[in-house]
Design a protein around this motif. Sequence first.
Motif, mmCIF file in Angstrom:
data_model
loop_
_atom_site.group_PDB
_atom_site.id
_atom_site.type_symbol
_atom_site.label_atom_id
_atom_site.label_comp_id
_atom_site.label_asym_id
_atom_site.label_seq_id
_atom_site.Cartn_x
_atom_site.Cartn_y
_atom_site.Cartn_z
ATOM 1 N N ILE A 312 0.829 -1.200 0.000
ATOM 2 C CA ILE A 312 0.000 0.000 0.000
ATOM 3 C C ILE A 312 0.868 1.256 0.000
ATOM 4 O O ILE A 312 0.569 2.242 -0.681
ATOM 5 N N MET A 313 1.960 1.221 0.743
ATOM 6 C CA MET A 313 2.875 2.358 0.749
ATOM 7 C C MET A 313 3.479 2.579 -0.636
ATOM 8 O O MET A 313 3.620 3.718 -1.103
ATOM 9 N N PHE A 314 3.790 1.493 -1.329
ATOM 10 C CA PHE A 314 4.292 1.589 -2.693
ATOM 11 C C PHE A 314 3.221 2.178 -3.614
ATOM 12 O O PHE A 314 3.514 2.944 -4.538
ATOM 13 N N GLY A 315 1.964 1.833 -3.337
ATOM 14 C CA GLY A 315 0.861 2.394 -4.106
ATOM 15 C C GLY A 315 0.741 3.888 -3.913
ATOM 16 O O GLY A 315 0.422 4.631 -4.852
ATOM 17 N N VAL A 316 0.986 4.353 -2.696
ATOM 18 C CA VAL A 316 0.964 5.795 -2.426
ATOM 19 C C VAL A 316 2.045 6.495 -3.243
ATOM 20 O O VAL A 316 1.810 7.550 -3.842
ATOM 21 N N LEU A 317 3.223 5.884 -3.306
ATOM 22 C CA LEU A 317 4.315 6.451 -4.088
ATOM 23 C C LEU A 317 3.932 6.526 -5.567
ATOM 24 O O LEU A 317 4.206 7.518 -6.248
ATOM 25 N N GLY A 318 3.264 5.475 -6.050
ATOM 26 C CA GLY A 318 2.807 5.472 -7.437
ATOM 27 C C GLY A 318 1.748 6.528 -7.689
ATOM 28 O O GLY A 318 1.734 7.178 -8.742
ATOM 29 N N GLN A 319 0.843 6.713 -6.724
ATOM 30 C CA GLN A 319 -0.205 7.720 -6.870
ATOM 31 C C GLN A 319 0.382 9.126 -6.867
ATOM 32 O O GLN A 319 -0.035 9.986 -7.650
ATOM 33 N N VAL A 320 1.347 9.367 -6.002
ATOM 34 C CA VAL A 320 2.012 10.670 -5.979
ATOM 35 C C VAL A 320 2.731 10.918 -7.301
ATOM 36 O O VAL A 320 2.660 12.011 -7.880
ATOM 37 N N SER A 321 3.400 9.888 -7.814
ATOM 38 C CA SER A 321 4.105 10.014 -9.086
ATOM 39 C C SER A 321 3.144 10.319 -10.225
ATOM 40 O O SER A 321 3.452 11.105 -11.131
ATOM 41 N N ALA A 322 1.944 9.711 -10.165
ATOM 42 C CA ALA A 322 0.952 9.929 -11.218
ATOM 43 C C ALA A 322 0.446 11.358 -11.227
ATOM 44 O O ALA A 322 0.057 11.884 -12.272
ATOM 45 N N LEU A 323 0.450 12.007 -10.056
ATOM 46 C CA LEU A 323 -0.160 13.327 -9.935
ATOM 47 C C LEU A 323 0.842 14.467 -9.805
ATOM 48 O O LEU A 323 0.453 15.634 -9.884
ATOM 49 N N VAL A 324 2.113 14.164 -9.596
ATOM 50 C CA VAL A 324 3.117 15.219 -9.469
ATOM 51 C C VAL A 324 3.202 16.030 -10.759
ATOM 52 O O VAL A 324 3.215 17.266 -10.742
ATOM 53 N N ASN A 325 3.248 15.342 -11.883
ATOM 54 C CA ASN A 325 3.516 16.024 -13.147
ATOM 55 C C ASN A 325 2.263 16.477 -13.882
ATOM 56 O O ASN A 325 2.307 17.448 -14.633
ATOM 57 N N GLY A 326 1.114 15.796 -13.675
ATOM 58 C CA GLY A 326 -0.089 16.114 -14.426
ATOM 59 C C GLY A 326 -0.476 17.583 -14.391
ATOM 60 O O GLY A 326 -0.488 18.268 -15.422
ATOM 61 N N PRO A 327 -0.805 18.134 -13.219
ATOM 62 C CA PRO A 327 -1.166 19.554 -13.146
ATOM 63 C C PRO A 327 -0.034 20.485 -13.577
ATOM 64 O O PRO A 327 -0.285 21.567 -14.106
ATOM 65 N N SER A 328 1.217 20.067 -13.362
ATOM 66 C CA SER A 328 2.344 20.914 -13.734
ATOM 67 C C SER A 328 2.426 21.108 -15.248
ATOM 68 O O SER A 328 2.823 22.168 -15.728
ATOM 69 N N VAL A 329 2.033 20.075 -16.015
ATOM 70 C CA VAL A 329 2.006 20.203 -17.471
ATOM 71 C C VAL A 329 0.994 21.261 -17.884
ATOM 72 O O VAL A 329 1.230 22.075 -18.780
ATOM 73 N N GLY A 330 -0.157 21.260 -17.213
ATOM 74 C CA GLY A 330 -1.160 22.272 -17.502
ATOM 75 C C GLY A 330 -0.696 23.668 -17.134
ATOM 76 O O GLY A 330 -0.943 24.641 -17.859
ATOM 77 N N VAL A 331 -0.009 23.802 -15.993
ATOM 78 C CA VAL A 331 0.524 25.097 -15.578
ATOM 79 C C VAL A 331 1.563 25.577 -16.589
ATOM 80 O O VAL A 331 1.648 26.772 -16.897
ATOM 81 N N MET A 332 2.338 24.659 -17.137
ATOM 82 C CA MET A 332 3.331 25.038 -18.145
ATOM 83 C C MET A 332 2.649 25.549 -19.408
ATOM 84 O O MET A 332 3.133 26.458 -20.080
ATOM 85 N N ALA A 333 1.480 24.965 -19.745
ATOM 86 C CA ALA A 333 0.724 25.466 -20.894
ATOM 87 C C ALA A 333 0.302 26.909 -20.664
ATOM 88 O O ALA A 333 0.335 27.732 -21.584
ATOM 89 N N VAL A 334 -0.075 27.222 -19.433
ATOM 90 C CA VAL A 334 -0.419 28.598 -19.072
ATOM 91 C C VAL A 334 0.808 29.494 -19.222
ATOM 92 O O VAL A 334 0.733 30.603 -19.783
ATOM 93 N N ALA A 335 1.945 29.030 -18.724
ATOM 94 C CA ALA A 335 3.182 29.811 -18.804
ATOM 95 C C ALA A 335 3.575 30.083 -20.242
ATOM 96 O O ALA A 335 3.951 31.207 -20.601
#
Length: 399
Positions: A312-335
């Motif tokens: 489950i802890m490994f799953g948390v790491l995977g979930q964080v990895s899945a969401l770290v970059n997603g919104p940042s790509v959108g913010v970069m589109a704004v930039a």
Amino acid sequence: MGIDSTNASSGENTHPERAKIKSTAKGTITMWAMAILIITSILSLRGLPSEAKFGVQSIFYYIFAAVVFLLPFSLVCAELASTYTKSGGLYRWVSEAFGPRWGWTAMFLEWMTIIIWFPTVLMFGAASLAYIFWPESFDQQLASNKIYTLVIAFILYWGATFNTFRGTRSANRLSTYGGLFGTIIPTVILIVLGIVYFASGKTIELSDESFFPDFGNLSTIVLAASIFLFYGGMEIQAVHINDMKNPARDFPKAIFLAIAVIVIGYALGTLVIGIVIPTENIDLLQALLVAYNKLWDSFGLSWLGNIMAAFIMFGVLGQVSALVNGPSVGVMAVAQSGYLPRSLQSVNKNGLNQNILYISGAVVSLLSLVIIVLPTVESAYQIMSQLATIIYLVMVLII
């Protein structure tokens, strides 16, 4: 925040159609990988204890919310993502309808939702890591320790962030394996154990109540709202649609597959926790881990509860990895549309905007300090979850 006055005033690159977003190689994300990314983004075992308090009535709301919210919302995201296949995701969708300033507003709301949400899932990850050890009394004390929780939260988040710097392929690999071994497989194991436990005639803690809730009771409305927002996050992975070989065909397929897994996982997983833990003993952070321990212990395999905590802890790491970059790509589109400083427009050799990720990390780290301020880790978890929910709801209304 600053605005690139040159681009903004001249009109160049102020429309998402003109924003030049660097993406990874087309075809790097398959339909199955996208489905797992979506499942990882939405399905979270950490949320099951809060709904298990409501027993079988939670199942009614899981199904109801899936029909009236998750399915139509998913179809909207699938249509938008397959129509506007260039990078930008949510920012591009809203900009096409209401203009780039509203697109920036929607993207900022999503970014803030994820930033505020991160400390909650990191707290759960720290609790999961604590349950790798034994005896359970030690696990409970460690999981409730503020300093321990804060240190582990920093390690998990920055570990996932630095891995993301290596490129989308590396981040998606961690997300895929984390989602498979840390979320999907543990969910299947939880459901199977619950079925065997029930069929064996062991003690059932689930209260005897009607499947249909009392709509005159205010608590049922609160439950309905929370379950609706359990299904949030379908739009996040749409920023990666340009990395699929045939997004118009494969993205909708990935969505329908993900929906089936998410609804079944939430509904049955919630029931299992209610079966093995009395309502009054359900703790928001630790109940899932306690449930695994009780289930395995009932079959004389208590040590496997510690193994499940590691998964489950490994799953948390995977979930964080899945969401770290997603919104940042959108913010970069704004930039890159001229609404943020030039320093936030550049990417590294792997196509990642490290500056935005550093800013996100700094804010997440600062917000995580709420663990120290509030009375308990559980209270910090609850407040941050509710705040993220409110912001996310505004963004959903814009979509």
